[in-house]
Structures are given as C-alpha cells and as structure tokens.
Design an enzyme around this catalytic site. Structure first.
Site, mmCIF file in Angstrom:
data_model
loop_
_atom_site.group_PDB
_atom_site.id
_atom_site.type_symbol
_atom_site.label_atom_id
_atom_site.label_comp_id
_atom_site.label_asym_id
_atom_site.label_seq_id
_atom_site.Cartn_x
_atom_site.Cartn_y
_atom_site.Cartn_z
ATOM 1 N N GLY A 80 0.789 -1.158 -0.041
ATOM 2 C CA GLY A 80 0.058 -0.095 0.063
ATOM 3 C C GLY A 80 1.069 1.084 -0.071
ATOM 4 O O GLY A 80 0.581 2.290 0.723
ATOM 5 N N GLY A 139 -0.408 4.856 -1.143
ATOM 6 C CA GLY A 139 -1.317 5.391 -0.273
ATOM 7 C C GLY A 139 -1.002 6.557 0.711
ATOM 8 O O GLY A 139 0.134 7.002 0.587
ATOM 9 N N GLN A 140 -1.966 7.086 1.231
ATOM 10 C CA GLN A 140 -1.870 8.105 2.128
ATOM 11 C C GLN A 140 -0.797 8.164 3.195
ATOM 12 O O GLN A 140 0.103 8.935 3.247
ATOM 13 C CB GLN A 140 -3.184 8.629 2.791
ATOM 14 C CG GLN A 140 -3.214 9.900 3.626
ATOM 15 C CD GLN A 140 -4.222 10.156 4.704
ATOM 16 O OE1 GLN A 140 -5.232 9.268 4.851
ATOM 17 N NE2 GLN A 140 -4.365 11.279 5.367
ATOM 18 N N ASP A 178 2.440 -1.993 -4.587
ATOM 19 C CA ASP A 178 1.020 -1.414 -4.641
ATOM 20 C C ASP A 178 0.371 -1.624 -5.746
ATOM 21 O O ASP A 178 1.366 -1.980 -6.952
ATOM 22 C CB ASP A 178 1.034 0.250 -4.461
ATOM 23 C CG ASP A 178 -0.391 0.657 -3.721
ATOM 24 O OD1 ASP A 178 -1.471 0.595 -4.617
ATOM 25 O OD2 ASP A 178 -0.414 1.297 -2.793
ATOM 26 N N ASP A 203 -0.300 -7.206 -6.014
ATOM 27 C CA ASP A 203 -1.531 -7.361 -5.663
ATOM 28 C C ASP A 203 -1.512 -8.152 -4.318
ATOM 29 O O ASP A 203 -1.236 -9.423 -4.392
ATOM 30 C CB ASP A 203 -2.579 -7.938 -6.593
ATOM 31 C CG ASP A 203 -3.764 -8.262 -6.136
ATOM 32 O OD1 ASP A 203 -4.002 -8.057 -4.895
ATOM 33 O OD2 ASP A 203 -4.780 -8.561 -7.050
ATOM 34 N N TYR A 208 -15.584 -2.339 6.888
ATOM 35 C CA TYR A 208 -14.220 -2.086 7.040
ATOM 36 C C TYR A 208 -13.873 -2.442 8.480
ATOM 37 O O TYR A 208 -13.038 -3.144 8.944
ATOM 38 C CB TYR A 208 -13.921 -0.640 6.898
ATOM 39 C CG TYR A 208 -12.667 0.004 7.054
ATOM 40 C CD1 TYR A 208 -11.415 -0.514 6.619
ATOM 41 C CD2 TYR A 208 -12.759 0.943 8.031
ATOM 42 C CE1 TYR A 208 -10.187 0.003 7.005
ATOM 43 C CE2 TYR A 208 -11.512 1.477 8.415
ATOM 44 C CZ TYR A 208 -10.276 1.197 7.984
ATOM 45 O OH TYR A 208 -9.047 1.668 8.108
ATOM 46 N N LYS A 227 -11.292 -5.010 10.445
ATOM 47 C CA LYS A 227 -10.342 -4.857 11.110
ATOM 48 C C LYS A 227 -10.149 -5.374 12.538
ATOM 49 O O LYS A 227 -9.408 -6.086 12.928
ATOM 50 C CB LYS A 227 -10.263 -3.123 11.476
ATOM 51 C CG LYS A 227 -10.019 -2.059 10.427
ATOM 52 C CD LYS A 227 -8.466 -2.320 10.010
ATOM 53 C CE LYS A 227 -8.146 -1.736 8.872
ATOM 54 N NZ LYS A 227 -6.704 -2.025 8.552
ATOM 55 N N ILE A 274 -6.315 10.023 10.051
ATOM 56 C CA ILE A 274 -5.100 10.533 9.796
ATOM 57 C C ILE A 274 -5.044 11.890 9.041
ATOM 58 O O ILE A 274 -5.605 12.014 7.900
ATOM 59 C CB ILE A 274 -3.863 9.695 9.240
ATOM 60 C CG1 ILE A 274 -3.977 8.459 10.137
ATOM 61 C CG2 ILE A 274 -2.364 10.146 9.204
ATOM 62 C CD1 ILE A 274 -3.274 8.387 11.452
HETATM 63 P P1 NAD Z 1 -4.917 4.489 1.468
HETATM 64 O O1 NAD Z 1 -6.266 4.035 0.830
HETATM 65 O O2 NAD Z 1 -4.634 5.718 1.089
HETATM 66 O O3 NAD Z 1 -4.026 3.484 0.779
HETATM 67 C C1 NAD Z 1 -4.010 2.085 0.696
HETATM 68 C C2 NAD Z 1 -3.278 1.711 -0.581
HETATM 69 O O4 NAD Z 1 -3.395 0.312 -0.789
HETATM 70 C C3 NAD Z 1 -3.647 2.400 -1.991
HETATM 71 O O5 NAD Z 1 -2.434 2.837 -2.602
HETATM 72 C C4 NAD Z 1 -4.252 1.230 -2.885
HETATM 73 O O6 NAD Z 1 -3.711 1.290 -4.105
HETATM 74 C C5 NAD Z 1 -3.390 -0.253 -2.063
HETATM 75 N N1 NAD Z 1 -4.202 -1.198 -2.405
HETATM 76 C C6 NAD Z 1 -5.534 -1.564 -2.405
HETATM 77 N N2 NAD Z 1 -5.700 -2.920 -2.962
HETATM 78 C C7 NAD Z 1 -4.553 -3.556 -2.913
HETATM 79 C C8 NAD Z 1 -4.087 -4.625 -3.349
HETATM 80 N N3 NAD Z 1 -5.154 -5.513 -3.769
HETATM 81 N N4 NAD Z 1 -2.832 -4.960 -3.359
HETATM 82 C C9 NAD Z 1 -1.979 -4.093 -3.422
HETATM 83 N N5 NAD Z 1 -2.230 -2.711 -3.052
HETATM 84 C C10 NAD Z 1 -3.470 -2.404 -2.540
HETATM 85 O O7 NAD Z 1 -4.965 4.050 2.778
HETATM 86 P P2 NAD Z 1 -3.877 4.679 3.992
HETATM 87 O O8 NAD Z 1 -4.998 5.791 4.624
HETATM 88 O O9 NAD Z 1 -2.758 4.823 3.806
HETATM 89 O O10 NAD Z 1 -4.106 3.361 5.047
HETATM 90 C C11 NAD Z 1 -3.017 2.494 5.391
HETATM 91 C C12 NAD Z 1 -3.504 1.568 6.577
HETATM 92 O O11 NAD Z 1 -3.731 2.341 7.532
HETATM 93 C C13 NAD Z 1 -4.798 0.613 6.242
HETATM 94 O O12 NAD Z 1 -4.644 -0.413 6.711
HETATM 95 C C14 NAD Z 1 -5.862 1.506 6.941
HETATM 96 O O13 NAD Z 1 -6.905 0.734 7.416
HETATM 97 C C15 NAD Z 1 -5.003 2.151 8.439
HETATM 98 N N6 NAD Z 1 -5.714 3.122 8.816
HETATM 99 C C16 NAD Z 1 -5.453 4.296 8.014
HETATM 100 C C17 NAD Z 1 -6.217 5.505 8.702
HETATM 101 C C18 NAD Z 1 -6.304 6.829 7.773
HETATM 102 O O14 NAD Z 1 -6.720 7.809 8.454
HETATM 103 N N7 NAD Z 1 -5.556 7.142 6.939
HETATM 104 C C19 NAD Z 1 -6.729 5.500 9.988
HETATM 105 C C20 NAD Z 1 -6.760 4.121 10.414
HETATM 106 C C21 NAD Z 1 -6.221 3.205 10.022
HETATM 107 C C1 AKB Z 2 -11.555 5.899 7.595
HETATM 108 O O1 AKB Z 2 -11.776 6.917 7.911
HETATM 109 O O2 AKB Z 2 -12.070 4.878 7.044
HETATM 110 C C2 AKB Z 2 -9.983 5.804 7.874
HETATM 111 C C3 AKB Z 2 -9.811 5.012 9.339
HETATM 112 C C4 AKB Z 2 -10.311 5.887 10.393
HETATM 113 O O3 AKB Z 2 -9.629 4.118 9.603
HETATM 114 N N1 AKB Z 2 -9.535 7.089 8.035
#
Ligand code: NAD
Ligand code: AKB
Length: 318
Positions: free
Chosen positions: A8, A11-12, A34, A52, A141, A145, A171
């Site tokens: 990933g 991603g963010q 990714d 993937d 979701y 989790k 975040i």
């Molecule tokens: P995001 O959606 O920004 O990034 C996720 C990445 O995963 C994307 O770049 C997407 O292309 C990739 N992806 C999706 N399916 C895929 C696959 N089959 N194979 C490979 N890559 C794949 O998410 P994020 O915000 O960076 O979150 C990262 C982790 O942190 C996640 O587990 C999320 O649940 C957790 N999280 C994030 C937040 C937040 O606010 N950002 C909060 C709580 C938990």
């Molecule tokens: C979402 O809103 O889905 C995420 C999280 C808090 O897990 N940013």
C-alpha cells in the site's frame, strides 16, 4: 540493516512511511508495493513493485527477490469505499492480511499491521474507549479490522510471528490525499480552505472523532516496531490518539489563519452513520505505558503546520 516491504506504498500513509523508512534504512533497503504507481514526486524513491496483496505468488516473489525481513502492511480498502464495495473490502483486507501473515510465518518476517478506530462499534464506550473492550463494528471495514486484529494475535500466539500494530484514528496529512475514508473531511478541509476559502463538510458539525497528524502516525509505526518485545503486554492493536475534534473545532482553528473561511454542512448519511458508530476519544494509556507512545502535535500545532506547508504548494499549482 533491515530489508523492508511497504504494501500500500502509494497510499496516504504508505507514501510518507516509505520515505521515512528510506531515511532511516537507505533506499536500497525499502521496497514499495502497490496496485497503483506512486504519485510522481515519490516515483524515484527506492524500488517499487506493482503487486496485488491478494495474490500470494506476487507477494512471495517480492519477499524472495529483496530478501525482505520486515513488512509494513498498509494495503487496504478504507471505510467509505468499503461500504460501496464490501466484497472487495473483505477480499483485500482479509486475504491480503492472511497472505502477509502466512509469508511472514514461512520467511521469518516481522510485520506491522494498522488497525483503526473502525474496529469499535456503537456499543463500545465512546469516551476514554478502553484498550480492551466490546468490539462489534457495523461497517464492513470495521469487521475486517476486528477480524484482522484477532488473526494477528493468532499468528503471534500460534506461530510466534512478531506482528505488531496500532489502532489509528483519522490521519491528517499534506502529501498524498486519503483513499476513501470517513475521516477524509479533516484533510479535504485544508485543501479547500486554502484554495477556495470555503468547504462543504459531509459530517455534522459536532461529530467528535480521534485524529492524528501524519508525523505522529509515522512515529507510532516505527516506535512500536522498535519496542523491546519483553515490555509489551499487548502487542497488536494499541489504541493511539493525539486529539479528539469535531468539524466545527477544526473550522474554528482554521479561521485563526484564514479569517474569512466558511464551512457548510451537507451530511452524507452513510459516512455520518459510520462516524457515529466510532469512539469520540480513545484511551491510549496502554501504548503510553508499554512503549512510550506520546504524540507531538495537537489541534493548534497541526493546523498551523498544515496551512504553512500547503499554502505555498497549492498557490504554486493554481
Ligand atoms: P489508502 O487508501 O490511502 O492506501 C491504501 C493503498 O493500498 C492504496 O495505494 C491502494 O492502491 C493499495 N491497495 C489497495 N488494494 C490493493 C491490493 N489488492 N494490492 C496492493 N495494494 C492495494 O490507505 P491509508 O490511509 O494509507 O491506510 C493504510 C492503512 O492504515 C490501512 O490498513 C488503513 O486501514 C489504516 N488506517 C488508516 C487511517 C487513515 O486515516 N489514513 C486510519 C486508520 C487506519
Ligand atoms: C477511515 O475513515 O476509513 C479511516 C480510518 C479512521 O480508519 N481514515
């Protein structure tokens, strides 16, 4: 020296975590993986493999090719996209995690897996949400989790895999836009405030949620992975938070920097229902006690830094 795979990584969180890990371990030791390529400005930062996570062969090839010993597993489908595509959310979040844990078991890797405030549900205490409490989430979701937290515990207990993680709140960041969650408003609001001086929020003004600024989120991931194993009573899914805020609080703080900023509310029932089922403010004392978790940013310092960082960048693009 560690050999790290960040799934990933486009991603963010992944884009910025990969950059931080490269600073600490060297670009040749941190591989991004990714489905989609990273944003242009991250393209040249260390090796990138299109992979993937639901395909165990893809994953194993990368782990073998780079002799990976640590995986930061961030590939996932987040809450809002998950509600629109529940089958995909289950497949990516559960099959992907299962593949990572199985490969970690057979290749001796340590693993970081983020859980979320989404692992809680409407029956969970909303204030000072305990580390160990009732978890009956109502979003797909959130279901993935909780199941993921349990699977990680199982792989540690049953096979001795060193898998650790935190329950992140929303975040806030300024490099890569969020990927389709319920807390995305807290990022969008800054971009719109700077570009247009106004924002239409999809959550009600008094919706309290835990939030955290990206530098603290990255620090949490690195710190939990470096914590001495014998100090950890929990290991996985530590509550971590930095602030509990509402859209109205954030708008008011932004107004201190952009005085004419206006916020309107057009509530999205689906995301509002998800937000209402999550905690208002978690108790993160277990993380503070067991591995010294302490955030640096609060609402005031995060807002100032977001506006200072984003303003020249967005003005340059316009
Ligand atoms: P995001 O959606 O920004 O990034 C996720 C990445 O995963 C994307 O770049 C997407 O292309 C990739 N992806 C999706 N399916 C895929 C696959 N089959 N194979 C490979 N890559 C794949 O998410 P994020 O915000 O960076 O979150 C990262 C982790 O942190 C996640 O587990 C999320 O649940 C957790 N999280 C994030 C937040 C937040 O606010 N950002 C909060 C709580 C938990
Ligand atoms: C979402 O809103 O889905 C995420 C999280 C808090 O897990 N940013």
């Amino acid at each position: 020296m560690k050999r790290i795979l960040v799934t990933g990584s486009s991603g963010q969180i992944g884009t910025e975590l990969k950059r931080l890990l490269i600073k600490r371990c060297g670009s040749e030791n941190v591989v991004g993986g990714d489905l989609k390529a990273p944003p242009d400005e991250f393209m040249r930062e260390g090796p990138f493999e299109r992979l993937d996570v639901t395909c165990v062969k893809d994953m194993e090839q990368v782990i073998q090719k780079y002799r990976i010993d640590t995986v930061f597993h961030l590939a996932a489908i987040l809450s809002a996209v998950g509600e629109r595509k529940p089958q995909l959310a289950w497949k990516v979040n559960m099959d992907g995690l299962f593949n990572v844990l199985e490969l970690a078991r057979s290749h001796g890797c340590a693993v970081f897996v983020p859980s979320s405030i989404a692992a809680f549900g409407p029956e969970t205490p909303k204030l000072d949400t305990p580390q160990d409490t009732l978890q009956r989430p109502t979003s797909i979701y959130g279901v993935t989790k909780v199941a993921g937290e349990l699977l990680c515990d199982y792989y540690h207990e049953r096979f001795g895999v060193d898998v650790r993680g935190v329950r992140y709140p929303g975040i806030v960041s300024n490099e890569t836009l969020p990927g389709g969650g319920t807390t995305d408003y807290a990022v969008e609001i800054f971009y719109e405030a700077i570009r247009k001086g106004r924002y239409t929020c999809f959550l009600k003004p008094d919706t309290a949620l835990d939030m955290m600024y990206m530098p603290d989120a990255l620090n949490a991931a690195v710190k939990i992975m470096e914590a001495p194993s014998d100090k950890l009573i929990h290991r996985n899914a530590f509550n971590v938070t930095a602030m509990s805020i509402t859209p109205a609080d954030l708008a008011q703080e932004i107004r201190r920097h952009i005085p004419g900023f206006e916020i309107q509310y057009e509530v999205d029932p689906m995301r509002q229902a998800i937000a209402d089922s999550w905690p208002d403010r978690m108790d993160d004392s277990a993380a503070r006690r067991e591995w010294g978790w302490a955030p640096e940013f609060d609402l005031e310092t995060m807002t100032a830094d977001m506006i200072q960082t984003l303003t020249p960048r967005l003005k340059l693009k316009s």
